[in-house]
Design a protein around this motif. Structure first.
Motif, mmCIF file in Angstrom:
data_model
loop_
_atom_site.group_PDB
_atom_site.id
_atom_site.type_symbol
_atom_site.label_atom_id
_atom_site.label_comp_id
_atom_site.label_asym_id
_atom_site.label_seq_id
_atom_site.Cartn_x
_atom_site.Cartn_y
_atom_site.Cartn_z
ATOM 1 N N SER A 185 0.827 -1.204 0.000
ATOM 2 C CA SER A 185 0.000 0.000 0.000
ATOM 3 C C SER A 185 0.858 1.248 0.000
ATOM 4 C CB SER A 185 -0.917 0.013 1.232
ATOM 5 O OG SER A 185 -0.143 0.122 2.413
ATOM 6 N N ILE A 186 0.238 2.342 -0.410
ATOM 7 C CA ILE A 186 0.826 3.668 -0.253
ATOM 8 C C ILE A 186 -0.310 4.622 0.089
ATOM 9 C CG2 ILE A 186 0.743 4.200 -2.724
ATOM 10 C CD1 ILE A 186 3.417 5.831 -2.121
ATOM 11 N N THR A 187 -0.113 5.398 1.142
ATOM 12 C CA THR A 187 -1.109 6.373 1.564
ATOM 13 C C THR A 187 -0.449 7.734 1.707
ATOM 14 O OG1 THR A 187 -0.747 5.843 3.888
ATOM 15 C CG2 THR A 187 -2.561 4.711 2.804
ATOM 16 N N ALA A 188 -1.243 8.773 1.541
ATOM 17 C CA ALA A 188 -0.796 10.144 1.739
ATOM 18 C C ALA A 188 -1.884 10.861 2.516
ATOM 19 C CB ALA A 188 -0.543 10.837 0.405
ATOM 20 N N GLY A 189 -1.466 11.697 3.453
ATOM 21 C CA GLY A 189 -2.482 12.336 4.265
ATOM 22 C C GLY A 189 -2.015 13.586 4.976
ATOM 23 N N TRP A 190 -2.953 14.109 5.748
ATOM 24 C CA TRP A 190 -2.756 15.336 6.499
ATOM 25 C C TRP A 190 -3.393 15.182 7.878
ATOM 26 C CZ3 TRP A 190 -6.443 18.670 8.546
ATOM 27 C CH2 TRP A 190 -5.972 19.888 9.031
ATOM 28 N N GLY A 191 -2.758 15.772 8.874
ATOM 29 C CA GLY A 191 -3.308 15.751 10.226
ATOM 30 C C GLY A 191 -3.049 17.061 10.931
ATOM 31 N N ALA A 192 -3.825 17.293 11.982
ATOM 32 C CA ALA A 192 -3.657 18.505 12.784
ATOM 33 C C ALA A 192 -3.980 18.174 14.228
ATOM 34 C CB ALA A 192 -4.561 19.627 12.277
ATOM 35 N N GLY A 193 -3.333 18.898 15.142
ATOM 36 C CA GLY A 193 -3.588 18.668 16.549
ATOM 37 C C GLY A 193 -2.999 19.770 17.405
ATOM 38 N N ARG A 194 -3.024 19.510 18.708
ATOM 39 C CA ARG A 194 -2.552 20.498 19.661
ATOM 40 C C ARG A 194 -1.909 19.806 20.850
ATOM 41 N NH1 ARG A 194 -5.619 24.119 23.958
ATOM 42 N NH2 ARG A 194 -5.669 22.069 24.864
ATOM 43 N N ARG A 236 0.574 17.983 10.164
ATOM 44 C CA ARG A 236 1.483 16.969 9.639
ATOM 45 C C ARG A 236 0.989 16.511 8.274
ATOM 46 N NH1 ARG A 236 3.065 11.433 12.731
ATOM 47 N NH2 ARG A 236 0.896 10.859 12.519
ATOM 48 N N TRP A 237 1.855 16.609 7.284
ATOM 49 C CA TRP A 237 1.645 16.008 5.970
ATOM 50 C C TRP A 237 2.503 14.755 5.934
ATOM 51 C CZ3 TRP A 237 -1.897 17.738 2.572
ATOM 52 C CH2 TRP A 237 -2.371 19.031 2.742
#
Length: 173
Positions: free
Chosen positions: A41-50, A67-68
């Protein structure tokens, strides 16, 4: 894919106890290819937090991060064994923050080092392996960051012991 990590602590957010309150949500899309006993598999994504840290005397540090990432991986499964490996290439961006400059000098140095290096490129590797005793799976998962992260006081290693069971099965036919 959707993921949410939650290490929330109300008493820390209300500054009645010292410690850390952290949360991070992520979304990703990907492709996968099945093989005889595995999946690539290959995945690409984005996240955000504190991240919120409460220190002595109601001093605090709040860091908002994004985070990318791109993550190729491979998983293998036989009748009695399961294993997987993935490499995640992450770009961490600390978008904004609010820091009490009267926190202890060591913690302040780590935060200033994050600010100087921002955005931070982090390669990570994750490995999982385990034994299948149907319907039980017993495994170990280990994830680590490649570069030295002492300047930022990041935790470099995360390990998880996994015990799971399958309830019900699907039969073909």
């Amino acid at each position: 894919m959707g993921n949410y990590f939650n290490a929330r602590r109300r008493d820390v957010r209300q500054q009645t106890k010292l410690g850390t309150d952290f949360h991070l949500g992520e979304v990703a899309v990907g492709l996968y290819e099945t093989y005889n006993k595995g999946v690539g598999s290959i995945t690409a994504g984005w996240g955000a937090g504190r991240i919120f840290n409460n220190y002595e005397l109601n001093n605090s540090a709040i860091l908002h991060l994004q985070r990318w990432f791109v993550q190729p991986g491979y998983a293998y499964r036989s009748e009695y064994f399961q294993a997987a490996v993935a490499i995640r290439l992450s770009r961490l961006n600390y978008a904004k923050g609010k820091i009490s400059y009267s926190i202890n000098a060591n913690d302040l140095d780590h935060i200033q080092n994050i600010e100087q290096k921002n955005p931070i490129l982090l390669p990570e590797i994750g490995i999982q392996a385990g034994i299948i005793f149907k319907p039980v799976y017993l495994g170990l998962s280990v994830a680590t960051i490649f570069p030295d992260t002492n300047l930022w006081d990041f935790s470099r290693l995360n390990a998880t012991l996994i015990l799971s069971t399958t309830i019900g099965t699907r039969h073909k036919g």
